[in-house]
Design an enzyme around this catalytic site. Sequence first.
Site: not given
Length: 175
Positions: A61, A98
């Site tokens: 992105r 994460e």
Amino acid sequence: MNNKVLIDNLRSVQDFPRKGINFRDVTTLYKSAECMKIMVDEMYDLYKDKGITKIVGVESRGFVMAGALATKLGAGVVLARKPGKLPCTTIKESFSKEYGVDTVEMHLDAIDENDVVLIHDDLLATGGTAKAVYKLVKHFKPKKVYINFIVEIRDEGLHGRDEFEGIELTTLMTV
């Protein structure tokens, strides 16, 4: 900055890519011509006087705004990609995210010591991806390095910004 139009168009997706994660989806910003103009204009205002020569877009992105902003700044674009996606000799850096471990690569001839580099990615959460890209960029010993994100997540106890103490880091919005 927290432009209301951008915040109103940012989509949140619960439990993606796994349960417990509230994913911020910037694709809703990319599909809006108004949001794209706002983001490019805001980023241009932040960096127009910094002498940026290369923008490193982080897979995937980050590629969108890297290309759009580079055109306006008159800079080149460098891709930071997942392993095996770049055709020539690369350097790589692994990092923890994460929800797992990943690696990023850049071409060995992507940046030189005369460059002023802006690293751009869509989202700052834990900072792992951007920190790995920052380490790759520092390998080239550029004159200066800046970092920019569209969204910085703070509402879930994430402190990715702490990874970049002493480095000029900007975001277009904080959630």
